[in-house]
Design a protein around this motif. Structure first.
Motif, PDB file in Angstrom:
ATOM      1  N   ASP A 196       0.825  -1.209   0.000  1.00  0.00           N
ATOM      2  CA  ASP A 196       0.000   0.000   0.000  1.00  0.00           C
ATOM      3  C   ASP A 196       0.855   1.253   0.000  1.00  0.00           C
ATOM      4  OD1 ASP A 196       0.302   1.125   2.857  1.00  0.00           O
ATOM      5  OD2 ASP A 196      -0.270  -0.954   3.251  1.00  0.00           O
ATOM      6  N   ALA A 197       0.235   2.349  -0.431  1.00  0.00           N
ATOM      7  CA  ALA A 197       0.887   3.656  -0.447  1.00  0.00           C
ATOM      8  C   ALA A 197      -0.176   4.710  -0.177  1.00  0.00           C
ATOM      9  CB  ALA A 197       1.564   3.911  -1.790  1.00  0.00           C
ATOM     10  N   GLU A 198       0.232   5.798   0.476  1.00  0.00           N
ATOM     11  CA  GLU A 198      -0.712   6.844   0.870  1.00  0.00           C
ATOM     12  C   GLU A 198      -1.007   7.809  -0.262  1.00  0.00           C
ATOM     13  OE1 GLU A 198      -1.215  10.187   4.459  1.00  0.00           O
ATOM     14  OE2 GLU A 198       0.542   8.876   4.369  1.00  0.00           O
ATOM     15  N   THR A 199      -0.045   8.006  -1.160  1.00  0.00           N
ATOM     16  CA  THR A 199      -0.218   8.935  -2.277  1.00  0.00           C
ATOM     17  C   THR A 199       0.287   8.295  -3.567  1.00  0.00           C
ATOM     18  OG1 THR A 199       1.968   9.955  -2.035  1.00  0.00           O
ATOM     19  CG2 THR A 199       0.147  10.914  -0.747  1.00  0.00           C
ATOM     20  N   MET A 200      -0.112   8.863  -4.696  1.00  0.00           N
ATOM     21  CA  MET A 200       0.365   8.353  -5.972  1.00  0.00           C
ATOM     22  C   MET A 200       1.860   8.602  -6.126  1.00  0.00           C
ATOM     23  SD  MET A 200      -0.366   6.638  -8.627  1.00  0.00           S
ATOM     24  CE  MET A 200      -2.171   6.588  -8.651  1.00  0.00           C
ATOM     25  N   GLU A 201       2.350   9.738  -5.607  1.00  0.00           N
ATOM     26  CA  GLU A 201       3.785  10.010  -5.675  1.00  0.00           C
ATOM     27  C   GLU A 201       4.572   8.929  -4.941  1.00  0.00           C
ATOM     28  OE1 GLU A 201       1.879  14.162  -5.785  1.00  0.00           O
ATOM     29  OE2 GLU A 201       1.465  12.203  -4.915  1.00  0.00           O
ATOM     30  N   ALA A 202       4.098   8.555  -3.752  1.00  0.00           N
ATOM     31  CA  ALA A 202       4.778   7.517  -2.977  1.00  0.00           C
ATOM     32  C   ALA A 202       4.734   6.181  -3.710  1.00  0.00           C
ATOM     33  CB  ALA A 202       4.134   7.389  -1.599  1.00  0.00           C
ATOM     34  N   ALA A 203       3.617   5.896  -4.363  1.00  0.00           N
ATOM     35  CA  ALA A 203       3.487   4.639  -5.106  1.00  0.00           C
ATOM     36  C   ALA A 203       4.475   4.574  -6.257  1.00  0.00           C
ATOM     37  CB  ALA A 203       2.061   4.491  -5.631  1.00  0.00           C
TER      38      ALA A 203
ATOM     39  N   THR B  40      -6.434   2.105  -7.065  1.00  0.00           N
ATOM     40  CA  THR B  40      -6.150   3.468  -6.622  1.00  0.00           C
ATOM     41  C   THR B  40      -7.398   4.327  -6.490  1.00  0.00           C
ATOM     42  OG1 THR B  40      -4.911   5.498  -7.128  1.00  0.00           O
ATOM     43  CG2 THR B  40      -5.719   4.223  -9.011  1.00  0.00           C
ATOM     44  N   ASP B  41      -7.386   5.148  -5.443  1.00  0.00           N
ATOM     45  CA  ASP B  41      -8.407   6.179  -5.317  1.00  0.00           C
ATOM     46  C   ASP B  41      -8.159   7.226  -6.400  1.00  0.00           C
ATOM     47  OD1 ASP B  41     -10.580   7.481  -4.258  1.00  0.00           O
ATOM     48  OD2 ASP B  41      -9.437   8.517  -2.700  1.00  0.00           O
ATOM     49  N   ILE B  42      -9.189   7.981  -6.746  1.00  0.00           N
ATOM     50  CA  ILE B  42      -9.030   9.003  -7.782  1.00  0.00           C
ATOM     51  C   ILE B  42      -8.673  10.351  -7.172  1.00  0.00           C
ATOM     52  CG2 ILE B  42     -10.241  10.322  -9.567  1.00  0.00           C
ATOM     53  CD1 ILE B  42     -11.801   7.789 -10.245  1.00  0.00           C
ATOM     54  N   PHE B  43      -9.394  10.738  -6.115  1.00  0.00           N
ATOM     55  CA  PHE B  43      -9.150  12.045  -5.511  1.00  0.00           C
ATOM     56  C   PHE B  43      -8.253  11.897  -4.286  1.00  0.00           C
ATOM     57  CE2 PHE B  43     -13.323  12.585  -7.628  1.00  0.00           C
ATOM     58  CZ  PHE B  43     -12.932  13.552  -8.546  1.00  0.00           C
ATOM     59  N   MET B  44      -7.021  12.420  -4.391  1.00  0.00           N
ATOM     60  CA  MET B  44      -6.044  12.356  -3.310  1.00  0.00           C
ATOM     61  C   MET B  44      -5.223  13.635  -3.309  1.00  0.00           C
ATOM     62  SD  MET B  44      -4.597   8.446  -3.694  1.00  0.00           S
ATOM     63  CE  MET B  44      -4.299   8.628  -5.464  1.00  0.00           C
TER      64      MET B  44
ATOM     65  N   GLY C 118      -2.007  16.023  -3.653  1.00  0.00           N
ATOM     66  CA  GLY C 118      -0.886  15.935  -4.584  1.00  0.00           C
ATOM     67  C   GLY C 118      -1.349  15.462  -5.948  1.00  0.00           C
ATOM     68  N   GLU C 119      -0.584  14.555  -6.513  1.00  0.00           N
ATOM     69  CA  GLU C 119      -0.892  14.023  -7.838  1.00  0.00           C
ATOM     70  C   GLU C 119      -2.019  13.008  -7.708  1.00  0.00           C
ATOM     71  OE1 GLU C 119       2.017  11.525 -10.275  1.00  0.00           O
ATOM     72  OE2 GLU C 119       2.292  13.557 -11.020  1.00  0.00           O
ATOM     73  N   GLY C 120      -3.172  13.319  -8.241  1.00  0.00           N
ATOM     74  CA  GLY C 120      -4.332  12.460  -8.073  1.00  0.00           C
ATOM     75  C   GLY C 120      -4.278  11.192  -8.904  1.00  0.00           C
ATOM     76  N   GLY C 121      -5.339  10.402  -8.764  1.00  0.00           N
ATOM     77  CA  GLY C 121      -5.384   9.113  -9.426  1.00  0.00           C
ATOM     78  C   GLY C 121      -5.408   9.178 -10.936  1.00  0.00           C
ATOM     79  N   LEU C 122      -6.096  10.165 -11.506  1.00  0.00           N
ATOM     80  CA  LEU C 122      -6.202  10.238 -12.962  1.00  0.00           C
ATOM     81  C   LEU C 122      -4.835  10.470 -13.606  1.00  0.00           C
ATOM     82  CD1 LEU C 122      -9.510  12.286 -13.434  1.00  0.00           C
ATOM     83  CD2 LEU C 122      -9.185   9.807 -13.526  1.00  0.00           C
ATOM     84  N   VAL C 123      -4.070  11.411 -13.059  1.00  0.00           N
ATOM     85  CA  VAL C 123      -2.720  11.660 -13.578  1.00  0.00           C
ATOM     86  C   VAL C 123      -1.844  10.433 -13.351  1.00  0.00           C
ATOM     87  CG1 VAL C 123      -0.634  13.057 -13.334  1.00  0.00           C
ATOM     88  CG2 VAL C 123      -2.878  14.153 -13.254  1.00  0.00           C
TER      89      VAL C 123
END
Length: 259
Positions: free
Chosen positions: A166-173, A187-191, A193-198
């Motif tokens: 698991d990861a808390e943000t897309m950047e961390a992933a 992945t969640d979409i709305f987070m 930093g860099e959201g799920g869509l990007v």
């Protein structure tokens, strides 16, 4: 270095600079690996790939460059892991270079200069991944900024028999070594930093073989929610989930994503 399956692990270092080759090989030898040097990709491809476990290759070299070489290694040596490295980008954007190396078949990309410790970490990870390939469970990476939801979703996926990270943000992933060898991203979409869509778009460019499930919920406008999930499909999600969801809905989405 004796790997998970036993035996000394051989690392092929390919770089047109003998100084770089010797420096890296010395560091790997100190860590217990057997390092083999090649000053060109053409020389490297003359070797017996069955005796090599990991190839570490520069990207920009005379004659055959690393991109072409990585693709040829992938064609000839099916069981060899590949790490691409580069410092100068020859007028090519850094992200474009890394994406191209991934598409050609590199498992990991390292930017020069790097510490030997970091290289060894990546090599060990790839060796462990390779040794576990037979009978390995599906590897799933969950990206969710809510700690509670991340834990609940991870446990739900584990209960389906999958291996979960698991990861808390897309950047961390995207920066985590856990993404190496992942089969499915949830992945969640709305987070923040860099959201799920990007992030989904980047995953599709860098790791095209990773399947993706996008999830979202809590909308005040149902129509907007449906449009959000539709947008996730457009950027590359293989399946979508509306939160909250049941285990049965999750299993259905996983089945759809892996088709």
């Amino acid at each position: 270095m004796v790997g998970p399956s036993g035996g000394i692990k051989r690392i092929l270092v390919v770089d047109d600079s003998s100084t770089v080759c010797n420096f890296i090989s010395a560091g790997l030898s100190d860590e217990g690996f057997q390092a083999i040097n090649a000053l060109s990709m053409k020389d490297a491809l003359l070797l017996n790939g069955d005796q090599i476990h990991v190839v570490l290759t520069d990207i920009f070299m005379p004659d055959m460059d690393g991109f072409e070489g990585i693709a040829e290694i992938r064609r000839r040596w099916k069981n060899v892991s590949v790490i691409a490295m580069s410092g100068g980008f020859n007028g090519v954007g850094r992200d474009d270079t890394l994406i191209k190396a991934r598409r050609c078949g590199a498992d990991v990309v390292l930017q020069k200069p790097f510490k030997i410790e970091r290289l060894v970490e990546k090599i060990n990870y790839l060796l462990q991944k390779r040794s576990a390939a037979q009978g390995q469970r599906l590897r799933v990476l969950v990206v969710e900024d809510s700690g509670v939801q991340r834990k609940v979703i991870s446990r739900m996926i584990e209960s389906c028999g999958y291996e979960v990270y698991d990861a808390e943000t897309m950047e961390a992933a995207l920066e985590s070594s856990d993404i190496i060898g992942v089969d499915l991203l949830v992945t969640d979409i709305f987070m923040p930093g860099e959201g799920g869509l990007v992030g989904i778009g980047k995953i599709r460019n860098i790791w095209p073989n990773i399947r993706v499930i996008a999830m979202s919920g809590g909308w005040s406008d149902a129509m907007a929610g449906e449009q959000t999930l539709k947008a996730a499909g457009i950027v590359g999600a293989d399946a979508t989930l509306k939160k909250p969801f049941t285990r049965e809905a999750l299993e259905g989405a996983i089945g759809k994503a892996l088709q």
